[in-house]
Structure formats: structure tokens, C-alpha cells
Write a protein that holds these residues in place. Structure first.
Motif, PDB file in Angstrom:
ATOM      1  N   PRO A  96       0.832  -1.213   0.000  1.00 25.48           N
ATOM      2  CA  PRO A  96       0.000   0.000   0.000  1.00 25.48           C
ATOM      3  C   PRO A  96       0.863   1.258   0.000  1.00 25.48           C
ATOM      4  O   PRO A  96       2.017   1.260   0.477  1.00 25.48           O
ATOM      5  CB  PRO A  96      -0.787  -0.113   1.307  1.00 25.48           C
ATOM      6  CG  PRO A  96       0.051  -0.976   2.185  1.00 25.48           C
ATOM      7  CD  PRO A  96       0.785  -1.917   1.282  1.00 25.48           C
ATOM      8  N   GLU A  97       0.312   2.311  -0.534  1.00 32.34           N
ATOM      9  CA  GLU A  97       0.992   3.604  -0.557  1.00 32.34           C
ATOM     10  C   GLU A  97       1.422   4.007   0.847  1.00 32.34           C
ATOM     11  O   GLU A  97       0.687   3.821   1.817  1.00 32.34           O
ATOM     12  CB  GLU A  97       0.049   4.659  -1.136  1.00 32.34           C
ATOM     13  CG  GLU A  97       0.640   6.036  -1.264  1.00 32.34           C
ATOM     14  CD  GLU A  97      -0.336   7.016  -1.920  1.00 32.34           C
ATOM     15  OE1 GLU A  97      -1.441   6.578  -2.333  1.00 32.34           O
ATOM     16  OE2 GLU A  97      -0.001   8.208  -2.015  1.00 32.34           O
ATOM     17  N   GLN A 139       5.236   5.678  -3.117  1.00 35.47           N
ATOM     18  CA  GLN A 139       4.217   6.381  -3.887  1.00 35.47           C
ATOM     19  C   GLN A 139       3.797   5.524  -5.075  1.00 35.47           C
ATOM     20  O   GLN A 139       4.582   4.719  -5.578  1.00 35.47           O
ATOM     21  CB  GLN A 139       4.785   7.706  -4.404  1.00 35.47           C
ATOM     22  CG  GLN A 139       5.354   8.618  -3.328  1.00 35.47           C
ATOM     23  CD  GLN A 139       4.270   9.123  -2.407  1.00 35.47           C
ATOM     24  OE1 GLN A 139       3.239   9.604  -2.865  1.00 35.47           O
ATOM     25  NE2 GLN A 139       4.494   8.996  -1.105  1.00 35.47           N
ATOM     26  N   PRO A 140       2.580   5.724  -5.587  1.00 33.94           N
ATOM     27  CA  PRO A 140       2.166   4.980  -6.791  1.00 33.94           C
ATOM     28  C   PRO A 140       3.137   5.171  -7.949  1.00 33.94           C
ATOM     29  O   PRO A 140       3.321   4.255  -8.765  1.00 33.94           O
ATOM     30  CB  PRO A 140       0.792   5.564  -7.104  1.00 33.94           C
ATOM     31  CG  PRO A 140       0.245   5.957  -5.765  1.00 33.94           C
ATOM     32  CD  PRO A 140       1.441   6.470  -4.998  1.00 33.94           C
ATOM     33  N   SER A 141       3.786   6.336  -8.007  1.00 34.65           N
ATOM     34  CA  SER A 141       4.752   6.591  -9.084  1.00 34.65           C
ATOM     35  C   SER A 141       6.016   5.744  -8.946  1.00 34.65           C
ATOM     36  O   SER A 141       6.836   5.701  -9.874  1.00 34.65           O
ATOM     37  CB  SER A 141       5.136   8.069  -9.119  1.00 34.65           C
ATOM     38  OG  SER A 141       5.690   8.465  -7.880  1.00 34.65           O
ATOM     39  N   SER A 154       5.822   2.586  -8.726  1.00 35.51           N
ATOM     40  CA  SER A 154       5.483   1.310  -9.364  1.00 35.51           C
ATOM     41  C   SER A 154       6.313   1.140 -10.635  1.00 35.51           C
ATOM     42  O   SER A 154       6.236   1.960 -11.553  1.00 35.51           O
ATOM     43  CB  SER A 154       3.987   1.262  -9.704  1.00 35.51           C
ATOM     44  OG  SER A 154       3.207   1.345  -8.532  1.00 35.51           O
ATOM     45  N   ILE A 207       2.676  -0.272  -6.176  1.00 39.33           N
ATOM     46  CA  ILE A 207       2.260   0.517  -5.011  1.00 39.33           C
ATOM     47  C   ILE A 207       0.779   0.859  -5.187  1.00 39.33           C
ATOM     48  O   ILE A 207       0.405   1.580  -6.114  1.00 39.33           O
ATOM     49  CB  ILE A 207       3.075   1.809  -4.867  1.00 39.33           C
ATOM     50  CG1 ILE A 207       4.584   1.513  -4.909  1.00 39.33           C
ATOM     51  CG2 ILE A 207       2.677   2.544  -3.578  1.00 39.33           C
ATOM     52  CD1 ILE A 207       5.084   0.649  -3.789  1.00 39.33           C
ATOM     53  N   LYS A 208      -0.032   0.347  -4.282  1.00 38.81           N
ATOM     54  CA  LYS A 208      -1.482   0.548  -4.399  1.00 38.81           C
ATOM     55  C   LYS A 208      -1.903   1.839  -3.708  1.00 38.81           C
ATOM     56  O   LYS A 208      -1.577   2.041  -2.550  1.00 38.81           O
ATOM     57  CB  LYS A 208      -2.214  -0.641  -3.779  1.00 38.81           C
ATOM     58  CG  LYS A 208      -1.942  -1.965  -4.468  1.00 38.81           C
ATOM     59  CD  LYS A 208      -2.608  -3.110  -3.722  1.00 38.81           C
ATOM     60  CE  LYS A 208      -1.980  -3.321  -2.366  1.00 38.81           C
ATOM     61  NZ  LYS A 208      -2.530  -4.512  -1.651  1.00 38.81           N
ATOM     62  N   PRO A 209      -2.661   2.713  -4.412  1.00 38.44           N
ATOM     63  CA  PRO A 209      -3.106   3.973  -3.790  1.00 38.44           C
ATOM     64  C   PRO A 209      -4.053   3.712  -2.614  1.00 38.44           C
ATOM     65  O   PRO A 209      -4.747   2.684  -2.584  1.00 38.44           O
ATOM     66  CB  PRO A 209      -3.838   4.701  -4.908  1.00 38.44           C
ATOM     67  CG  PRO A 209      -3.470   4.006  -6.159  1.00 38.44           C
ATOM     68  CD  PRO A 209      -3.099   2.595  -5.796  1.00 38.44           C
TER      69      PRO A 209
END
Lengths: 111, 114
Positions: free
Chosen positions: A14-15, A80-82, A84, A109-111
Motif C-alpha cells: 500500500p501507498e 508512492q504509486p509513481s 510502481s 504501489i497501491k493507492p
């Protein structure tokens, strides 16, 4: 047995979590250790570089080398999702040698 | 400054055809690398050049593969004849100086052989 072993994943977290990515290697002659990040449909780009043992920090990223255990790690704080992407470790025996690459770990990375 | 430029980005062709992949390295870089990336085998070094001279081609899988670097700003990787098992993403990378310096990659050519 490959010279450099890396779990291909995927690793899903998770984020905001702390991420730990790892590689093991068999050749004690390796001296230079690098982490590359590869986004989908892009080429790898250098993220972190360390020489010999120890830690190196750059913002949210920390690279760690344990030569006694033949083990390297990349830590990502506050993920962060970025972030990923696929993370590849690479290493070499010296400046006149070419890089030996791990298989890459896919990180999600899951938001 | 422009990065490593590869062309084409995508190539779909039939088995037996000749395939030519192209690469323009970063200006001033003296090393050029050709890699192949697949899910099964990861990133494999095929060949690399130093100052336009091939140094190590031990990763070239077969005689069907050949690479040239006629000048400091251009390199080609050719497959003739192509086979379905050659389907992969082919990357070109360049570097300035010795092995502890970073390699800069292009965005690759996604090759599909039918």
C-alpha cells in the motif's frame, strides 16, 4: 545457478509503506552495485550506485550492501504509486568489467 | 541533451525476414551496448563496442545475429533470417568511461516475429 538472484515478484504494497527489494549474489569479487528502475515500455534508468560495502541514501531511497552475506538491498520510504516499476539490480567486478544483471522485481504501489 | 535513440519502436515481421534495429548513442559516449530482454531470461547483454570497435560478442546467440558500429553516432543490430524465438525487446545503451559509470538506455525496440 545464476550469479545474481532476484525475486521477480510482483511485490504489491500500500501507498506509504516501506519497501525492501533484495538481490543475492555468488561472486565475492563484485565491487560495484547498482539499482536501475524500469517503467513499463521504457529502458532501465540508474537509480542508485554504491561501491563496496555500506549504505547510501538519496531522498526516499537507501541502498545497502552486505558483502559478507553477498546481499544487497534497496529500501524505499513513503512509497508512492509513481514508484510502481520493475527494479533491477546490477553489479560488476570492477571498472573494466561489464554489469551482471538480476532478473528484476516488479513493484506495485497501491493507492 | 537527447538520450539514446532507438528505431523503430515496434517491429512486426514474418519469420525468415531480415530485421535491422538502429541506435544513436548519446554524443560523447564511448561505449555502446546491445541488450535483449524477455520475461524468461531477463536482460541479456548481446554485444558491446568501445570506440566503435566490438569488444565482446559472446552474448550474440547465433550467427543469424550481427552488429555494426560504423561511426560514433550510429549502430545497427541485424537478424537474418529472423525466427519467432527472437521476439523480445531489444535495448541499446551507451556509457561514457569505465564500468562504474551509469549506462543510459534507449526506450527499446519491441520485436515480434510471426
Amino acid at each position: 545457478q545464476k550469479e545474481v538472484e532476484q525475486d521477480p515478484g510482483p511485490l504489491s504494497v500500500p501507498e506509504g509503506a516501506i519497501v525492501s527489494l533484495n538481490c543475492t549474489y555468488s561472486n565475492s569479487a563484485f565491487q560495484y552495485f547498482m539499482w536501475y528502475r524500469q517503467y513499463s515500455r521504457k529502458g532501465p534508468e540508474l537509480l542508485m550506485y554504491t561501491y563496496s560495502s555500506g549504505n547510501k541514501e538519496d531522498g526516499r531511497f537507501t541502498a545497502q550492501v552486505d558483502k559478507s552475506s553477498k546481499y544487497i538491498s534497496l529500501f524505499i520510504r513513503d512509497s508512492q504509486p509513481s514508484d510502481s516499476a520493475t527494479y533491477l539490480c546490477a553489479m560488476s567486478k570492477g571498472s573494466n568489467y561489464q554489469l551482471i544483471w538480476g532478473a528484476g522485481t516488479k513493484l506495485i504501489i497501491k493507492p | 541533451d537527447a538520450g539514446v535513440i532507438q528505431s523503430p519502436r515496434h517491429e512486426v515481421t514474418e519469420m525468415g525476414q531480415e530485421v535491422t534495429l538502429r541506435c544513436k548513442p548519446i554524443s560523447g559516449h564511448d561505449y555502446l551496448f546491445w541488450y535483449r530482454q524477455t520475461m524468461m531470461r531477463g536482460l541479456e547483454l548481446l554485444i558491446y563496442f568501445n570506440n566503435n570497435v566490438p569488444i565482446d560478442d559472446s552474448g550474440m546467440p547465433e550467427d543469424r545475429f550481427s552488429a555494426k558500429m560504423p561511426n560514433a553516432s550510429f549502430s545497427t543490430l541485424k537478424i537474418q533470417p529472423s525466427e519467432p524465438r527472437d521476439s523480445a525487446v531489444y535495448f541499446c545503451a551507451s556509457r561514457y568511461g569505465q564500468g562504474n559509470q551509469p549506462q543510459h538506455f534507449g526506450d527499446g525496440t519491441r520485436l515480434s516475429i510471426l
